[in-house]
Motif scaffolding. Structure first.
Motif, PDB file in Angstrom:
ATOM      1  N   GLN A  39     -72.347 -29.118  -3.542  1.00  0.00           N
ATOM      2  CA  GLN A  39     -72.641 -28.169  -4.606  1.00  0.00           C
ATOM      3  C   GLN A  39     -73.980 -27.452  -4.378  1.00  0.00           C
ATOM      4  OE1 GLN A  39     -71.349 -29.582  -8.308  1.00  0.00           O
ATOM      5  NE2 GLN A  39     -71.539 -27.623  -9.310  1.00  0.00           N
ATOM      6  N   SER A  92     -68.127 -19.836  -8.082  1.00  0.00           N
ATOM      7  CA  SER A  92     -68.208 -21.085  -7.345  1.00  0.00           C
ATOM      8  C   SER A  92     -68.051 -22.290  -8.288  1.00  0.00           C
ATOM      9  CB  SER A  92     -69.525 -21.109  -6.583  1.00  0.00           C
ATOM     10  OG  SER A  92     -70.019 -22.395  -6.483  1.00  0.00           O
ATOM     11  N   ALA A  93     -68.703 -22.234  -9.458  1.00  0.00           N
ATOM     12  CA  ALA A  93     -68.586 -23.341 -10.408  1.00  0.00           C
ATOM     13  C   ALA A  93     -67.168 -23.433 -10.969  1.00  0.00           C
ATOM     14  CB  ALA A  93     -69.590 -23.177 -11.548  1.00  0.00           C
ATOM     15  N   ASP A 147     -71.165 -14.670  -8.366  1.00  0.00           N
ATOM     16  CA  ASP A 147     -70.828 -15.651  -7.337  1.00  0.00           C
ATOM     17  C   ASP A 147     -71.027 -17.071  -7.831  1.00  0.00           C
ATOM     18  OD1 ASP A 147     -70.214 -13.728  -5.583  1.00  0.00           O
ATOM     19  OD2 ASP A 147     -72.172 -13.668  -4.614  1.00  0.00           O
ATOM     20  N   VAL A 148     -72.139 -17.276  -8.550  1.00  0.00           N
ATOM     21  CA  VAL A 148     -72.451 -18.621  -9.032  1.00  0.00           C
ATOM     22  C   VAL A 148     -71.366 -19.097  -9.991  1.00  0.00           C
ATOM     23  CG1 VAL A 148     -74.154 -20.022 -10.226  1.00  0.00           C
ATOM     24  CG2 VAL A 148     -74.903 -18.147  -8.782  1.00  0.00           C
ATOM     25  N   LEU A 149     -70.939 -18.174 -10.873  1.00  0.00           N
ATOM     26  CA  LEU A 149     -69.886 -18.523 -11.833  1.00  0.00           C
ATOM     27  C   LEU A 149     -68.582 -18.828 -11.121  1.00  0.00           C
ATOM     28  CD1 LEU A 149     -70.394 -16.064 -14.812  1.00  0.00           C
ATOM     29  CD2 LEU A 149     -70.678 -18.537 -14.780  1.00  0.00           C
ATOM     30  N   SER A 169     -74.127 -18.824  -3.184  1.00  0.00           N
ATOM     31  CA  SER A 169     -73.905 -17.950  -4.330  1.00  0.00           C
ATOM     32  C   SER A 169     -75.149 -17.133  -4.637  1.00  0.00           C
ATOM     33  CB  SER A 169     -73.557 -18.757  -5.575  1.00  0.00           C
ATOM     34  OG  SER A 169     -72.610 -19.721  -5.286  1.00  0.00           O
ATOM     35  N   SER A 172     -73.251 -24.714  -1.868  1.00  0.00           N
ATOM     36  CA  SER A 172     -72.524 -23.556  -2.392  1.00  0.00           C
ATOM     37  C   SER A 172     -73.395 -22.761  -3.360  1.00  0.00           C
ATOM     38  CB  SER A 172     -71.201 -23.984  -3.028  1.00  0.00           C
ATOM     39  OG  SER A 172     -71.431 -24.675  -4.215  1.00  0.00           O
ATOM     40  N   LEU A 211     -75.701 -20.394 -18.372  1.00  0.00           N
ATOM     41  CA  LEU A 211     -75.594 -20.380 -16.918  1.00  0.00           C
ATOM     42  C   LEU A 211     -76.068 -19.048 -16.357  1.00  0.00           C
ATOM     43  CD1 LEU A 211     -74.466 -22.457 -14.910  1.00  0.00           C
ATOM     44  CD2 LEU A 211     -72.387 -21.124 -14.873  1.00  0.00           C
ATOM     45  N   LYS A 260     -70.193 -15.465   3.527  1.00  0.00           N
ATOM     46  CA  LYS A 260     -71.180 -14.386   3.567  1.00  0.00           C
ATOM     47  C   LYS A 260     -71.871 -14.309   4.915  1.00  0.00           C
ATOM     48  CE  LYS A 260     -71.903 -14.387  -1.329  1.00  0.00           C
ATOM     49  NZ  LYS A 260     -72.762 -14.858  -2.419  1.00  0.00           N
TER      50      LYS A 260
END
Lengths: 324, 297
Positions: free
Chosen positions: A83, B7-8, B3-5, A90, A86, A19, A114
């Protein structure tokens, strides 16, 4: 036991690493990213998107030089829609664009923290969708109901009832039906509206309107109904009932005429608006949303001929021909 | 990146509630419960309606759970009393709920920014101070996911919880204890769907909107998460089922997030979910065959 724990931890670590690398990879570009969240795949919304990019170009911004674009399509899936929004937030998108109401709402919600500016395209009723306050602006595709009623009256002087199909869960349709019902009497029409809970019910609803002997159908910008317009037209053509569209793509498919919006132009208008925000000339919060004031009359002469709809000369002269 | 982590992870924690529900119906009761696709938006519809009418965001949760419990009760009664097959009983309730959800919420319903949700409560500001909104969302969902995990763990140790587990594994034992297997099933469905509706309620507050189609595919999503979790922890008997469901939910959301980040065509996403799902089941079945065991997934 210890080995198994190790296995699990390495699996978890692998997932997180995968990821991270993906995220890093996609964050490499330093250009401001415009995240475009398009709710579904159909021609009107596609026109919004291509028009939007054209509008940015017209305003002098070049993709790859001034900004980069991340286009995602939610495929009408509400979970995916949330998703995608978001993920844009992110990834610190410079601007989020929501095409159609559900996507606009998802972007606006994800952008809250933000304070990322959000620009929407093709939201019929921004107030009902709570998209009027905050760092958000855009363009509304509110239907020119009065113009449509005038058009129907000119093309079918003897018509009494107008049939309308709509999806119960779409707020834009619910408010448009209310407007139709309010304005129809002054043009001597009554409205027969049939709501469906799911797209699969559209054929039955179409049959029921035909059975009620409505003089014509008029379409809204209802995603659920517009998606299956071809099957509706098959039935109405067999019954000899003209259908009036809500925008040009529907007329191209075989609706007789429409007082409607050109979504490509709507996209351009929104693109120019977004350019002002990207250049920091204005804040989204300070720009009120823009409603479409211009509409065109679109005419499909082939369809009119087949259904014996006689077009007055003045309408024919001012209309844009949109035969398939 | 972080942030991505976050959010997931937040999404995974919130959807853990759905996975607990499916853990009960699918894993414990062995009941393929499609009510879920209707009770999830039911929880959301109830919450959206209440919260936009000024009800406290915390208060909407028990009401949503109650609504979900009624949905589970309906499926249970249809299955047990009318002897309708499990899958069909769920489909009937789910179909009815689609209309009911729409009637409750009117149409798709947004929650305006001015209205406080679970994640923007003034009390949270006092407690957490300057933590960002995504931080608050993470903390709140973490607390909710853990709270319900522990409550469920406690419940499974009570007499009623034991009976529930027996009803799925060994209905003969339940009958021999002079307890009704039907009653245990209904109880399980009530519990399961109240958790699913709770999940719908939290999701609705997190994304600030109810939409009538938000339930579509939730059962499969939850099932995939639960099975991922159970497969990962298969060999560890000391790991509780609820922990497996929680981790499964997080892993699933990570996978989806990775797919979005990789720029995958969203129209392929469901296909990929199905393939992932199949791969996990196939691996499980292959391993069992190698060992000669006969346990089901």
């Amino acid at each position: 036991m210890k080995n198994q724990m190790k296995k699990i931890f390495s699996l978890l670590a692998a997932a997180i690493l995968l990821l991270s690398s993906l995220a890093l990879f996609s964050c490499e570009k330093t250009l401001p990213v415009i995240g475009i969240n398009q709710y579904a795949q159909h021609p009107s919304l596609d026109n919004c998107r291509t028009g939007f990019l054209a509008g940015l170009a017209e305003a002098g911004l070049t993709e790859g030089k001034d900004f980069s674009v991340d286009v995602q399509n939610a495929g009408a899936d509400d979970n995916l829609n949330a998703q995608i929004a978001s993920t844009f937030a992110s990834k610190n998108a410079a601007l989020m664009v929501g095409i159609a109401t559900p996507s606009a709402m998802a972007c606006f919600n994800a952008a809250e923290e933000k304070d990322i500016p959000v620009v929407f395209i093709a939201v019929t009723d921004p107030a009902a969708a709570s998209l009027t306050e905050g760092n958000v602006t855009g363009t509304s595709d509110r239907l020119p109901v009065t113009a449509q009623l005038e058009l129907i009256r000119k093309l079918q002087p003897d018509a009494k009832t107008i049939g309308i199909l709509y999806t119960l869960s779409e707020p834009n349709s619910v408010s448009a039906i209310a407007e139709y019902k309010e304005k129809a009497p002054s043009y001597g029409f009554t409205i027969e509206a049939v709501g469906v809970a799911a797209q699969s019910e559209v054929p039955l609803a179409t049959d029921s309107l035909i059975a009620k002997k409505v003089d014509c159908f008029s379409n809204l910008t209802d995603n659920g109904v517009v998606d299956v317009l071809d099957s509706i037209l098959e039935k109405t053509n067999a019954a000899g009932i003209p259908v009036y569209g809500s925008e040009v793509e529907q007329v191209k498919k075989g609706c007789v005429a429409s007082a409607g919006i050109d979504y490509y132009k709507l996209g351009i208008q929104t693109g120019k608006l977004a350019a002002r925000i990207l250049r920091r000339e204005a804040k989204a919060a300070d720009i009120p949303f823009e409603a479409v004031t211009e509409y065109e009359i679109y005419l499909n002469e082939t369809a009119c001929g087949e259904l014996d709809v006689s077009v007055p000369a003045d309408v024919a002269a001012s209309a844009v021909k949109a035969d398939a | 990146m972080l942030d991505v982590l976050i959010s997931a992870l937040t999404q995974g924690l919130i959807y853990a509630l759905l996975c607990y529900g499916l853990l009960i119906s699918y894993k414990i009761l062995d009941f393929p419960d499609l009510t879920v696709d209707g009770s999830f938006p039911l929880g959301a519809a109830v919450t959206a309606l209440l919260i936009t009418n000024g009800v406290h965001p915390l208060l909407t949760l028990p009401v949503a759970m109650l609504a979900g419990a009624l949905a589970g009760l309906a499926t249970g009664l249809i299955h047990v009393c009318l002897k309708v097959r499990d899958l069909l009983a769920g489909i009937i309730t789910m179909t009815a709920l689609f209309s009911i959800d729409l009637k409750i919420a009117g149409s798709n319903l947004p929650i305006p920014r001015g209205v406080d949700t679970l994640f923007t409560l003034p009390a949270l500001d006092a407690l957490l101070g300057s933590v960002s909104l995504s931080g608050k969302k993470l903390i709140v969902s973490f607390v909710i996911a853990l709270l319900f995990k522990f409550l469920l763990d406690l419940y499974f140790r009570t007499g009623s919880g034991m009976l529930l587990r027996a009803a799925g594994d060994n209905p003969v034992l339940v009958t021999s204890l002079a307890k009704s297997e039907g009653k245990a099933k209904i109880l399980g469905l009530v519990l399961s769907n109240s958790l699913v509706a709770l999940c719908g309620a939290v999701v609705c507050q997190e994304q600030r909107s109810f939409s009538s189609t938000m339930g579509t595919g939730q059962m499969v999503l939850g099932l995939a998460s639960v099975i991922i979790g159970l497969t990962v922890f298969k060999k560890l008997s000391f790991v509780k089922l609820t922990t497996a469901a929680l981790v499964g939910s997080i892993l699933y959301k990570f996978c989806i997030q990775a797919a979005i980040l990789a720029g995958l065509d969203p129209s392929l996403l469901k296909l990929i979910t199905a393939v992932l799902f199949l791969a996990i089941l196939a691996v499980g079945s292959f391993e069992r065959r190698r060992k000669g065991g006969g346990a089901r997934a």
